[in-house]
Scaffold this active site. Structure first.
Site, PDB file in Angstrom:
ATOM      1  CG  ASP A 160       3.506  -3.147  -8.604  1.00  0.00           C
ATOM      2  OD1 ASP A 160       4.142  -2.443  -9.401  1.00  0.00           O
ATOM      3  OD2 ASP A 160       2.319  -2.942  -8.303  1.00  0.00           O
ATOM      4  N   GLY A 161       6.184  -6.876  -8.057  1.00  0.00           N
ATOM      5  CA  GLY A 161       6.941  -7.882  -7.312  1.00  0.00           C
ATOM      6  C   GLY A 161       8.433  -7.778  -7.557  1.00  0.00           C
ATOM      7  CG  ASN A 200       3.743  -3.507  -0.895  1.00  0.00           C
ATOM      8  OD1 ASN A 200       3.759  -2.301  -1.125  1.00  0.00           O
ATOM      9  ND2 ASN A 200       3.284  -4.372  -1.764  1.00  0.00           N
TER      10      ASN A 200
END
Length: 409
Positions: free
Chosen positions: A176-177, A272
């Protein structure tokens, strides 16, 4: 009725709330005019005119409310919410360029990265964009067999080169990073993102690398579903910057219909969350939260999280917030260890304007980060203002998109 007569009441036809059910008589028209004059007089006498910013609402299937009220047709209302299951990818022209983002300092991704680049370059005849720091890895630069392929790459450097108009779609190798980093490279429109799960977290990476050739081929042919993810466009207005900046370097930002000058503005796209915390100080942070220009509360605690529906399953849910479906146009506001027990996570519409700034009686400054990056200090007089935007993230799936397939634990 004395004679046993049955009373029958028929509702007269109407077209809008200004009509009184039928023919407009002189008495009803004068009464309607008096109502308009009284409303205009009361609104003109108020010192502050409340004007709500644009907000995203789903289309209402009902257009009539009771016997007299109905919804006024607005020709400017052009918003259309599509069924997420029917959102499909299409190309105006065949894609020719692709950006490959690889997780840095991960030896396990070297072989998948080389295989993918060879497939894109030799088989699909694609123009491959790669970060310059990726090719500086000794394991890649020292490979003589792979060196002939790297000479065909187009390289770029973060924060120096603008590739927003050069890339047709993006392929991420990592977790996800890596996807969050790829999103930060594009501050405006984001090309479709195809994320392979090769990292520690894989909530936003639905692709498996075992069958990458067939999956990439289907993406190039336009055979894929699109999942739209909202992002926060955050403006950071620095109060003390004008002491060092020249007059022509100062920015003018339009906020709530008024010009705010003498502020240096920095803008970030956040997928995010935006996190405001107390930083290295041992004191509690005190920040004021404004919603559409109105002070909602003063957050006293370790900080505040402003997250998108995508980020609601990350830091926000760890701080006690609820998860939001990614197709819901909303923003989650979550306090971090609040001192007051009355402040709990709240959900606001996506179109509202949020403003965060230090309280006047705050003992120390605060710190802010955007998706865990670009961390900086917020002093007295500085403020954060957000605007909602949308980015497209590719999800190759034939099922209806729902909440995250796996909860972040």
């Amino acid at each position: 009725m004395d004679g046993g007569e049955e009373m029958r009441v028929e509702a007269a036809p109407y077209c809008c709330s200004t009509c009184d059910g039928g023919e407009v008589t002189g008495r009803s028209l004068s009464r309607h005019n008096r109502k308009i004059r009284s409303l205009s007089t009361s609104s003109a006498g108020s010192s502050f005119e409340y004007r709500r910013t644009q907000s995203l609402h789903g289309p209402s299937p009902v257009t009539t409310f009771g016997p007299k009220a109905c919804m006024l047709q607005n020709p400017q209302a052009v918003m259309h919410i599509q069924d997420p299951a029917s959102q499909r990818l299409t190309w105006n022209k065949p894609p020719k360029s692709v950006l490959v983002i690889k997780k840095i300092r991960d030896a396990s991704l070297l072989q998948p990265f080389k295989e993918l680049c060879i497939f894109l370059t030799e088989v699909k005849n694609m123009i491959v964009y790669v970060e310059k720091k990726v090719l500086e890895d000794p394991a890649i630069s020292g490979d003589e067999n792979f060196g002939a392929i790297t000479k065909k790459f187009c390289t770029f450097t973060e924060d120096l080169d603008d590739i927003s108009n050069c890339v047709d779609f993006i392929i991420c190798l990592g977790g996800d990073g890596t996807l969050l980093y790829a999103s930060s490279l594009f501050q405006e429109s984001v090309p479709p993102v195809m994320a392979f799960h090769l990292g520690s977290l894989g909530f936003l990476t639905p692709f498996k690398f075992d069958t990458y050739q067939s999956q990439v081929t289907q993406i190039i042919e336009g055979n894929a579903a699109i999942v739209l993810r909202s992002r926060l466009k955050v403006q950071v207005l620095k109060e003390n910057w004008e002491k060092k900046a020249r007059l022509d370097d100062k920015a003018i930002i339009l906020t709530n219909g008024e010009f705010e000058s003498c502020h240096k503005a920095m803008q970030y796209e956040v997928l995010n969350e935006v996190v405001v915390d107390r930083g290295p100080s041992s004191y509690l942070s005190n920040v004021d939260l404004f919603l559409d220009g109105h002070l909602i509360t003063t957050v006293q605690g370790d900080g505040l999280i402003v997250s998108t529906p995508t980020g609601s399953t990350a830091y926000a849910v760890a701080a006690g917030a609820s998860m939001i479906h990614p197709n819901v146009p909303a923003i989650m506001i979550t306090p971090i260890c609040p001192h007051s027990l009355s402040f709990r996570p709240i959900v606001v519409p996506a179109g509202v304007e949020l403003k965060i700034m230090l309280s006047r009686d705050a003992r120390n400054t605060a710190w802010v980060s955007f998706d865990g990056r670009k961390r900086q200090e917020i002093c007295h007089g500085d403020r954060l203002v957000h605007i909602l935007s949308w980015s497209s993230h590719l999800s190759y799936t034939n099922k209806r998109p729902g909440l995250e397939e796996r909860q972040r634990t």
